[in-house]
Write a protein that holds these residues in place. Structure first.
Motif, PDB file in Angstrom:
ATOM      1  N   ASP A 197      54.025  37.690  54.299  1.00  0.00           N
ATOM      2  CA  ASP A 197      54.145  36.546  53.400  1.00  0.00           C
ATOM      3  C   ASP A 197      54.884  36.959  52.123  1.00  0.00           C
ATOM      4  O   ASP A 197      54.549  37.960  51.507  1.00  0.00           O
ATOM      5  N   GLY A 198      55.890  36.185  51.746  1.00  0.00           N
ATOM      6  CA  GLY A 198      56.646  36.436  50.527  1.00  0.00           C
ATOM      7  C   GLY A 198      57.748  37.473  50.656  1.00  0.00           C
ATOM      8  O   GLY A 198      58.416  37.800  49.676  1.00  0.00           O
ATOM      9  N   SER A 199      57.973  38.014  51.843  1.00  0.00           N
ATOM     10  CA  SER A 199      58.964  39.081  51.996  1.00  0.00           C
ATOM     11  C   SER A 199      60.317  38.590  52.507  1.00  0.00           C
ATOM     12  O   SER A 199      61.293  39.324  52.439  1.00  0.00           O
ATOM     13  N   LEU A 200      60.389  37.371  53.007  1.00  0.00           N
ATOM     14  CA  LEU A 200      61.626  36.862  53.612  1.00  0.00           C
ATOM     15  C   LEU A 200      62.649  36.556  52.532  1.00  0.00           C
ATOM     16  O   LEU A 200      62.394  35.754  51.632  1.00  0.00           O
ATOM     17  N   LYS A 201      63.809  37.225  52.594  1.00  0.00           N
ATOM     18  CA  LYS A 201      64.875  37.033  51.614  1.00  0.00           C
ATOM     19  C   LYS A 201      66.161  36.669  52.349  1.00  0.00           C
ATOM     20  O   LYS A 201      66.718  37.464  53.073  1.00  0.00           O
ATOM     21  N   ARG A 213      66.585  39.924  55.013  1.00  0.00           N
ATOM     22  CA  ARG A 213      65.620  41.014  54.841  1.00  0.00           C
ATOM     23  C   ARG A 213      64.206  40.437  54.847  1.00  0.00           C
ATOM     24  O   ARG A 213      63.963  39.386  54.279  1.00  0.00           O
ATOM     25  N   PHE A 214      63.299  41.164  55.483  1.00  0.00           N
ATOM     26  CA  PHE A 214      61.891  40.795  55.478  1.00  0.00           C
ATOM     27  C   PHE A 214      61.078  42.011  55.883  1.00  0.00           C
ATOM     28  O   PHE A 214      61.631  43.035  56.282  1.00  0.00           O
ATOM     29  N   ASN A 215      59.770  41.897  55.741  1.00  0.00           N
ATOM     30  CA  ASN A 215      58.865  42.964  56.160  1.00  0.00           C
ATOM     31  C   ASN A 215      58.047  42.479  57.341  1.00  0.00           C
ATOM     32  O   ASN A 215      57.673  41.311  57.408  1.00  0.00           O
ATOM     33  N   VAL A 216      57.757  43.402  58.238  1.00  0.00           N
ATOM     34  CA  VAL A 216      56.872  43.096  59.365  1.00  0.00           C
ATOM     35  C   VAL A 216      55.635  43.981  59.220  1.00  0.00           C
ATOM     36  O   VAL A 216      55.739  45.149  58.837  1.00  0.00           O
ATOM     37  N   GLU A 251      57.461  33.045  57.743  1.00  0.00           N
ATOM     38  CA  GLU A 251      56.474  34.001  57.255  1.00  0.00           C
ATOM     39  C   GLU A 251      55.104  33.734  57.883  1.00  0.00           C
ATOM     40  O   GLU A 251      54.780  32.608  58.237  1.00  0.00           O
ATOM     41  N   ASN A 252      54.325  34.794  58.000  1.00  0.00           N
ATOM     42  CA  ASN A 252      52.985  34.754  58.598  1.00  0.00           C
ATOM     43  C   ASN A 252      52.991  34.354  60.064  1.00  0.00           C
ATOM     44  O   ASN A 252      51.990  33.856  60.570  1.00  0.00           O
ATOM     45  N   GLN A 253      54.091  34.540  60.758  1.00  0.00           N
ATOM     46  CA  GLN A 253      54.189  34.228  62.179  1.00  0.00           C
ATOM     47  C   GLN A 253      54.572  35.487  62.942  1.00  0.00           C
ATOM     48  O   GLN A 253      55.187  36.397  62.392  1.00  0.00           O
ATOM     49  N   GLY A 254      54.236  35.513  64.228  1.00  0.00           N
ATOM     50  CA  GLY A 254      54.551  36.649  65.074  1.00  0.00           C
ATOM     51  C   GLY A 254      56.030  36.747  65.361  1.00  0.00           C
ATOM     52  O   GLY A 254      56.726  35.735  65.467  1.00  0.00           O
TER      53      GLY A 254
END
Length: 148
Positions: A63-67, A75-78, A99-102
């Motif tokens: 959550d909050g990492s999607l850019k 860019r995002f974090n998993v 965000e917050n999805q698989g």
């Protein structure tokens, strides 16, 4: 006469065994680049793969990492609840990616960043790839969306 039949049978069995070994070797050789191993973020951080190794990583998009909007690179974090891996992807994300999805990504891990060549996302509200569910269950953070 029986000796000739016995020799012929042994020759046929030997040729069949050699053909089977050769076919198995050819199949293995042909599939060596097509096999992608699945890893969770915790596994990637614990044992970083070689930079040229192609594998699949899966988990939840943090959550909050999607850019978006930084050129063509997204860019995002998993995360799997314990580990977080930064991901970069060049291309168009699936419509259901959020965000917050698989998600499951295919690519390689270089300089602490997973560089994805392909991103897959859930296809409906409750679907999550089996590998992601298994990894999240192993970490103790999986919550069944159906409550069962």
């Amino acid at each position: 006469m029986k000796s000739l039949k016995k020799k012929r049978r042994i020759q046929v069995v030997a040729i069949a065994a050699i053909a089977l070994v050769a076919a198995t070797a050819l199949i293995g050789y042909g599939m060596r680049d097509g096999i992608n191993f699945f890893r969770s973020p915790t596994q990637v951080l614990a044992e970083p793969p070689a930079p040229n190794e192609v594998f699949r990583i899966g988990g939840l998009v943090e959550d909050g990492s999607l850019k978006r909007g930084e050129g063509e690179v997204i860019r995002f974090n998993v995360t799997d609840g314990n580990g977080i891996v930064a991901v970069t992807y060049r291309g168009v994300l699936p419509d259901l990616f959020e965000e917050n999805q698989g998600m499951v990504g295919t690519g390689s891990y270089r300089d602490g960043v997973f560089q994805a060549s392909e991103i897959l996302a859930k296809h409906d509200e409750s679907y999550m790839p089996k590998e992601v569910v298994d990894a999240l269950k192993e970490q103790g953070v999986y919550k069944d969306p159906n409550g069962s």
